[in-house]
Write a protein that holds these residues in place. Structure first.
Motif, PDB file in Angstrom:
ATOM      1  N   GLY A  92       1.473  23.783   5.593  1.00 42.44           N
ATOM      2  CA  GLY A  92       1.555  22.523   6.324  1.00 42.44           C
ATOM      3  C   GLY A  92       1.542  21.322   5.410  1.00 42.44           C
ATOM      4  N   LEU A  93       1.240  20.184   6.006  1.00 38.54           N
ATOM      5  CA  LEU A  93       1.215  18.954   5.234  1.00 38.54           C
ATOM      6  C   LEU A  93       0.124  18.030   5.756  1.00 38.54           C
ATOM      7  CD1 LEU A  93       2.510  16.367   6.983  1.00 38.54           C
ATOM      8  CD2 LEU A  93       4.596  17.641   6.634  1.00 38.54           C
ATOM      9  N   GLY A  94      -0.208  17.061   4.940  1.00 36.93           N
ATOM     10  CA  GLY A  94      -1.169  16.021   5.297  1.00 36.93           C
ATOM     11  C   GLY A  94      -0.850  14.781   4.499  1.00 36.93           C
ATOM     12  N   SER A  95      -1.796  13.914   4.386  1.00 44.38           N
ATOM     13  CA  SER A  95      -1.605  12.656   3.673  1.00 44.38           C
ATOM     14  C   SER A  95      -2.724  12.452   2.664  1.00 44.38           C
ATOM     15  CB  SER A  95      -1.563  11.481   4.658  1.00 44.38           C
ATOM     16  OG  SER A  95      -0.559  11.662   5.623  1.00 44.38           O
ATOM     17  N   GLY A  96      -2.528  11.487   1.773  1.00 43.08           N
ATOM     18  CA  GLY A  96      -3.541  11.140   0.776  1.00 43.08           C
ATOM     19  C   GLY A  96      -3.236   9.780   0.191  1.00 43.08           C
ATOM     20  N   PHE A  97      -4.156   9.261  -0.590  1.00 41.69           N
ATOM     21  CA  PHE A  97      -3.953   7.947  -1.199  1.00 41.69           C
ATOM     22  C   PHE A  97      -4.635   7.886  -2.558  1.00 41.69           C
ATOM     23  CE2 PHE A  97      -7.786   7.714   1.372  1.00 41.69           C
ATOM     24  CZ  PHE A  97      -8.690   7.041   0.572  1.00 41.69           C
ATOM     25  N   LEU A  98      -4.126   6.996  -3.414  1.00 42.49           N
ATOM     26  CA  LEU A  98      -4.629   6.874  -4.783  1.00 42.49           C
ATOM     27  C   LEU A  98      -6.005   6.227  -4.769  1.00 42.49           C
ATOM     28  CD1 LEU A  98      -3.734   7.499  -7.680  1.00 42.49           C
ATOM     29  CD2 LEU A  98      -2.881   5.151  -7.841  1.00 42.49           C
ATOM     30  N   SER A 124       0.802  -1.224   0.000  1.00 41.92           N
ATOM     31  CA  SER A 124       0.000   0.000   0.000  1.00 41.92           C
ATOM     32  C   SER A 124       0.832   1.270   0.000  1.00 41.92           C
ATOM     33  CB  SER A 124      -0.935   0.005   1.221  1.00 41.92           C
ATOM     34  OG  SER A 124      -1.761  -1.143   1.240  1.00 41.92           O
ATOM     35  N   GLN A 125       2.033   1.228   0.586  1.00 44.58           N
ATOM     36  CA  GLN A 125       2.795   2.453   0.785  1.00 44.58           C
ATOM     37  C   GLN A 125       3.129   3.192  -0.510  1.00 44.58           C
ATOM     38  OE1 GLN A 125       6.110   1.174   3.267  1.00 44.58           O
ATOM     39  NE2 GLN A 125       5.312   2.380   4.968  1.00 44.58           N
ATOM     40  N   SER A 126       3.291   2.457  -1.604  1.00 43.45           N
ATOM     41  CA  SER A 126       3.625   3.120  -2.867  1.00 43.45           C
ATOM     42  C   SER A 126       2.466   3.952  -3.400  1.00 43.45           C
ATOM     43  CB  SER A 126       4.039   2.075  -3.914  1.00 43.45           C
ATOM     44  OG  SER A 126       2.965   1.193  -4.189  1.00 43.45           O
ATOM     45  N   ARG A 127       1.274   3.758  -2.813  1.00 42.31           N
ATOM     46  CA  ARG A 127       0.099   4.515  -3.269  1.00 42.31           C
ATOM     47  C   ARG A 127      -0.458   5.414  -2.167  1.00 42.31           C
ATOM     48  NH1 ARG A 127      -2.530  -0.934  -5.394  1.00 42.31           N
ATOM     49  NH2 ARG A 127      -1.153  -1.664  -3.752  1.00 42.31           N
ATOM     50  N   VAL A 128       0.385   5.699  -1.187  1.00 43.93           N
ATOM     51  CA  VAL A 128       0.056   6.649  -0.124  1.00 43.93           C
ATOM     52  C   VAL A 128       1.056   7.796  -0.212  1.00 43.93           C
ATOM     53  CG1 VAL A 128      -0.175   6.998   2.360  1.00 43.93           C
ATOM     54  CG2 VAL A 128      -0.871   4.826   1.338  1.00 43.93           C
ATOM     55  N   TYR A 129       0.573   9.040  -0.129  1.00 40.48           N
ATOM     56  CA  TYR A 129       1.413  10.201  -0.428  1.00 40.48           C
ATOM     57  C   TYR A 129       1.383  11.224   0.703  1.00 40.48           C
ATOM     58  CZ  TYR A 129       0.135   8.050  -4.859  1.00 40.48           C
ATOM     59  OH  TYR A 129      -0.111   7.138  -5.854  1.00 40.48           O
ATOM     60  N   THR A 130       2.380  12.098   0.667  1.00 34.61           N
ATOM     61  CA  THR A 130       2.389  13.249   1.557  1.00 34.61           C
ATOM     62  C   THR A 130       1.976  14.465   0.744  1.00 34.61           C
ATOM     63  OG1 THR A 130       4.203  12.271   2.817  1.00 34.61           O
ATOM     64  CG2 THR A 130       3.760  14.599   3.170  1.00 34.61           C
ATOM     65  N   SER A 173      -4.867   1.677  -8.250  1.00 33.48           N
ATOM     66  CA  SER A 173      -5.261   2.360  -7.024  1.00 33.48           C
ATOM     67  C   SER A 173      -5.489   1.366  -5.899  1.00 33.48           C
ATOM     68  CB  SER A 173      -6.544   3.166  -7.276  1.00 33.48           C
ATOM     69  OG  SER A 173      -7.601   2.291  -7.672  1.00 33.48           O
ATOM     70  N   LEU A 174      -5.610   1.887  -4.688  1.00 31.49           N
ATOM     71  CA  LEU A 174      -5.951   1.049  -3.548  1.00 31.49           C
ATOM     72  C   LEU A 174      -7.411   0.610  -3.661  1.00 31.49           C
ATOM     73  CD1 LEU A 174      -4.287   2.957  -0.566  1.00 31.49           C
ATOM     74  CD2 LEU A 174      -3.485   0.880  -1.685  1.00 31.49           C
ATOM     75  N   GLU A 175      -7.683  -0.612  -3.254  1.00 28.16           N
ATOM     76  CA  GLU A 175      -9.053  -1.123  -3.292  1.00 28.16           C
ATOM     77  C   GLU A 175      -9.824  -0.583  -2.093  1.00 28.16           C
ATOM     78  OE1 GLU A 175     -11.432  -5.408  -3.760  1.00 28.16           O
ATOM     79  OE2 GLU A 175      -9.249  -5.338  -3.459  1.00 28.16           O
ATOM     80  N   THR A 176     -11.073  -0.185  -2.306  1.00 23.92           N
ATOM     81  CA  THR A 176     -11.874   0.407  -1.235  1.00 23.92           C
ATOM     82  C   THR A 176     -12.993  -0.533  -0.814  1.00 23.92           C
ATOM     83  OG1 THR A 176     -13.252   1.559  -2.873  1.00 23.92           O
ATOM     84  CG2 THR A 176     -11.378   2.759  -1.961  1.00 23.92           C
ATOM     85  N   GLU A 177     -13.399  -0.387   0.442  1.00 28.24           N
ATOM     86  CA  GLU A 177     -14.485  -1.196   0.999  1.00 28.24           C
ATOM     87  C   GLU A 177     -15.789  -0.411   0.899  1.00 28.24           C
ATOM     88  OE1 GLU A 177     -16.764  -3.692   1.926  1.00 28.24           O
ATOM     89  OE2 GLU A 177     -14.781  -4.510   2.439  1.00 28.24           O
ATOM     90  N   ALA A 178     -16.800  -1.019   0.288  1.00 30.30           N
ATOM     91  CA  ALA A 178     -18.070  -0.326   0.055  1.00 30.30           C
ATOM     92  C   ALA A 178     -19.106  -0.623   1.131  1.00 30.30           C
ATOM     93  CB  ALA A 178     -18.631  -0.702  -1.314  1.00 30.30           C
ATOM     94  N   ASN A 179     -18.736  -1.383   2.150  1.00 26.17           N
ATOM     95  CA  ASN A 179     -19.689  -1.742   3.201  1.00 26.17           C
ATOM     96  C   ASN A 179     -19.148  -1.344   4.562  1.00 26.17           C
ATOM     97  OD1 ASN A 179     -21.595  -3.211   1.443  1.00 26.17           O
ATOM     98  ND2 ASN A 179     -19.896  -4.644   1.202  1.00 26.17           N
TER      99      ASN A 179
END
Length: 478
Positions: free
Chosen positions: A143-149, A131-137, A205-211
């Motif tokens: 300032g800064l935060g985080s995000g993901f694909l 997962s880390q390769s698809r998580v960003y700063t 992208s990262l897979e998301t949970e819909a439930n």
């Protein structure tokens, strides 16, 4: 007819010997009877021996088949591969004697081993690496935060309070590559925003949970808490349906005890078993920072897809908050715990101010090569070239060779166990660098035979047009 007693020849029809009076008929009958009994007994003995031989042969043959089936099942590369796939991801144990026990790793896992906490930790390690390769700063001027694909279009999810005040932000990946992203969706009601990063288009992208995720589920929070990029914390989902207001409306959010700090905002909350994104890390409780909150992914998917399909213009984004006019954002209404200061650039990824481009340094090169080796191990285990594709110089001979090799080993039942990987030296030559390593790994081929390899390698590394490290060549010295 001769007399059996005295040997005198008598008349054919005589019943008694004319010399000694011996009864002739009776003797003849007894002889025949004795002869018949002997023949029958011999025949029955032969039948008995044949029957015993048949039973023994059948029994031995059946036992041989059972042994052949058991041995075949144990030695089958296909069977070994199936077990490796179905079992939790674990680092294979060391073989003390590979000649005597070549398939020690491939024995089915017992229930006790499957429930071993060490196995679960290895599985989480795998999820984090993937997962880390698809998580960003996400960087702004304040300032800064985080995000993901979120999608392979190159859309990145983050919190609204991370990017509020800006229509463009800087997005940096796990390798230190920075690129510009455009805010294409933001809400002043919900703490959610969407960024378009064209450089990430086409990536998985990262897979998301819909439930809804069950309370008590183990979770992993990824992000850059306090500016410590690529961090992961593990905990549990401890509460559901928490609602409160703090600058934004947080409805039915998840409560977690995984550590979330300023800088984590916008990062993904993962299910520790499936690796799916179940939430967007957003806030912590001021009175008790061990309690964090994450916006459930299933509540925001529709809004995010709407922005992705119909992006907001820069003017529309700017109109959401009044402070967009002068790009001066001071989030006074947010909780004090979420206020963040502009971080200092880590030394190893600072830009060269003389030519405004990236440069080589030993720390970054070492981290890059070690990161490549971790991903290469994952590529071999999953037989998936995508794990290393972005780390190789595109369309180079090495790029194609590695792609072909991964294809060749697919479904061959091979196992690679890396035991040592050390950087021995670095030489920087202007527009490229060479990193020398000493590597040891153990290899099981499709026939179940193990071998140990010790090698030194020279990795040639260049910086591509996107200011990112790429491996252009690998020279192996056996």
């Amino acid at each position: 007819m001769f007399c059996a007693k005295c040997g005198l020849k008598n008349e054919h029809e005589a019943k008694f010997c004319s010399n000694c009076g011996q009864e002739l008929i009776k003797s003849r009958f007894k002889a025949k009877k004795k002869k018949m009994i002997t023949i029958v007994a011999g025949f029955l003995s032969i039948l008995a021996l044949v029957a015993i031989g048949f039973i023994i042969a059948t029994t031995l043959n059946g036992a041989e088949k059972v042994v052949q089936v058991e041995v075949s099942k144990q030695l089958s590369p296909k069977n070994a591969t199936k077990e490796m796939i179905e079992a939790p991801r674990v680092d294979p144990p060391k073989l003390e004697s590979k000649k005597e026990e070549p398939l020690k790793e491939n024995k089915p896992l017992s229930n006790e081993k499957e429930n071993n906490p060490v196995n679960n930790e290895k599985e989480k390690t795998q999820i984090i690496k993937e997962s880390q390769s698809r998580v960003y700063t996400i960087f702004t001027e304040t300032g800064l935060g985080s995000g993901f694909l979120f999608e392979n279009k190159g859309t990145v999810v983050t919190n609204a309070h991370v990017v509020a005040g800006y229509t463009e932000v800087i997005v940096r990946n796990v390798l230190g590559k920075k690129t510009t992203g455009r805010v294409i969706g933001i809400s002043d009601k919900y703490d959610i925003a969407l960024i378009q990063v064209d450089d990430y288009a086409g990536q998985t992208s990262l897979e998301t949970e819909a439930n809804v995720t069950d309370i008590g589920s183990e979770v992993i929070a990824l992000g850059s808490p306090q500016g410590l990029e690529n961090s992961a914390s593990i905990g549990y989902l401890t509460g559901l349906d928490r609602s409160f207001e703090s600058g934004f409306q947080y409805d039915n959010v998840y409560q977690v005890d995984a550590q979330i700090s300023p800088g984590s905002s916008g990062g993904p909350l993962l299910d520790a078993k499936t690796g799916k994104v179940i939430g967007i890390n957003s806030a912590i409780l001021t009175a008790d920072q061990s309690i964090g909150f994450s916006i459930p992914m299933y509540t925001m998917i529709d809004l995010l897809k709407k922005w992705s399909d119909s992006p907001m213009t820069s003017a529309e984004v700017a109109s959401i908050f009044s402070f967009y006019d002068d790009y001066d954002y001071e989030p006074e209404e947010l909780e004090e715990s979420e206020e963040i200061e502009e971080p200092e650039e880590p030394e190893e990824i600072q830009e060269n101010t003389q030519d405004d481009s990236y440069y080589f340094d030993e720390g970054s090169l070492t981290d890059f090569v070690l990161y490549f080796r971790e991903n290469y191990e994952m590529a071999l285990y999953h037989e998936d070239f995508n794990f290393i594709e972005d780390l190789l110089l595109y369309d180079s001979h090495l790029y194609h060779e590695m792609a072909e090799y991964i294809t060749e080993i697919t479904n061959q039942g091979m196992i690679f166990e890396f035991t040592k990987n050390e950087v021995m030296g670095i030489v920087i030559e202007g527009d490229y660098a060479v990193v020398s390593t000493y590597e040891v790994f153990e290899f099981m081929d499709g026939a179940g035979e193990w071998s140990t390899y010790e090698r030194t390698k020279d990795y040639s590394i260049v910086i591509d047009e996107y200011d990112a490290f790429r491996i252009s060549d690998i020279v192996i010295f056996d």
